[in-house]
Design a protein around this motif. Structure first.
Motif, PDB file in Angstrom:
ATOM      1  N   LYS A   8      29.112  44.330  43.684  1.00 15.64           N
ATOM      2  CA  LYS A   8      29.643  45.224  42.026  1.00 15.64           C
ATOM      3  C   LYS A   8      31.048  45.557  41.841  1.00 15.64           C
ATOM      4  N   VAL A   9      31.096  44.983  40.525  1.00 11.53           N
ATOM      5  CA  VAL A   9      31.993  45.304  40.190  1.00 11.53           C
ATOM      6  C   VAL A   9      32.978  46.779  40.283  1.00 11.53           C
ATOM      7  N   SER A  12      31.863  49.508  45.695  1.00 11.51           N
ATOM      8  CA  SER A  12      32.076  50.434  44.715  1.00 11.51           C
ATOM      9  C   SER A  12      31.416  51.276  44.235  1.00 11.51           C
ATOM     10  N   VAL A  13      31.780  52.266  43.601  1.00 16.38           N
ATOM     11  CA  VAL A  13      31.051  54.154  43.974  1.00 16.38           C
ATOM     12  C   VAL A  13      30.774  53.562  42.794  1.00 16.38           C
TER      13      VAL A  13
END
Length: 189
Positions: free
Chosen positions: A15-16, A76-77
């Motif tokens: 994830k970015v 990443s959230v």
């Protein structure tokens, strides 16, 4: 070369915004925030703080076929990012062409390498620099002639003394000559 990525079992998707760490095939440890991930080529783009300047970041492109020990340090959230803004390709091409034109202006095959180095040194400080045969013309006011020493800095028009411009260019030339001599002394030791 062995495909390290196949042995690692890393996720199919990074994830970015996630933070990862890994070790390159040359045993260099890398850590940074994921900016982009291409699953088909197994290429990861990460951003990390610059060691030299706090206001800049290093961006590294990593081929995961040549790394080991990939670890997800922080997931990443944030939700998946929106589609990135499109690039103005024409503007980028124009900018690249302008940079090439500027670089070509720096080099004159008929001028000695020392003259070209001094031209580049002056150009770092002053934009208005041009070649006039073998001489360097600065701000249409100052001329630097061969052999490109501080004594060779002269006003373009003898009747109009441009003391401020002359002193400024002379200081740049003096610093350039000192830096070159200092570099030669260090290389000789």
């Amino acid at each position: 070369m062995r495909n390290m990525a196949a042995d690692l079992g890393f996720p199919d998707f990074f994830k970015v915004g996630s933070v990862i760490s890994c070790k390159t095939c040359s045993n260099k440890d890398l850590e940074g925030e994921v900016l982009a991930w291409d699953q088909t080529t197994k290429v990861l783009v990460i951003k990390s703080e610059s060691q030299n300047r706090s206001n800049l970041s290093n961006v590294q492109i990593i081929n995961l076929d040549f790394v080991s020990d990939v670890k997800l340090k922080k997931e990443s959230v944030s939700p998946a990012p929106a589609q990135p803004a499109s690039l103005n390709v024409q503007r980028l091409n124009n900018r690249a062409e302008e940079q090439i034109r500027q670089k070509r202006r720096l080099v004159d095959a008929a001028v000695s390498p020392e003259g070209q180095r001094l031209y580049a040194a002056i150009k770092k400080t002053i934009d208005e620099v041009a070649w006039r045969n073998d001489d360097i013309l600065v701000m249409d006011k100052v001329l630097v002639t061969k052999p490109y020493t501080p004594d060779c800095v002269k006003p373009l028009n003898e009747s109009v003394q441009e003391k401020k411009a002359l002193d400024h260019v002379r200081k740049i030339v003096e610093k350039h000559v000192q830096d070159r001599e200092g570099g030669k002394q260090r290389a000789g030791n």
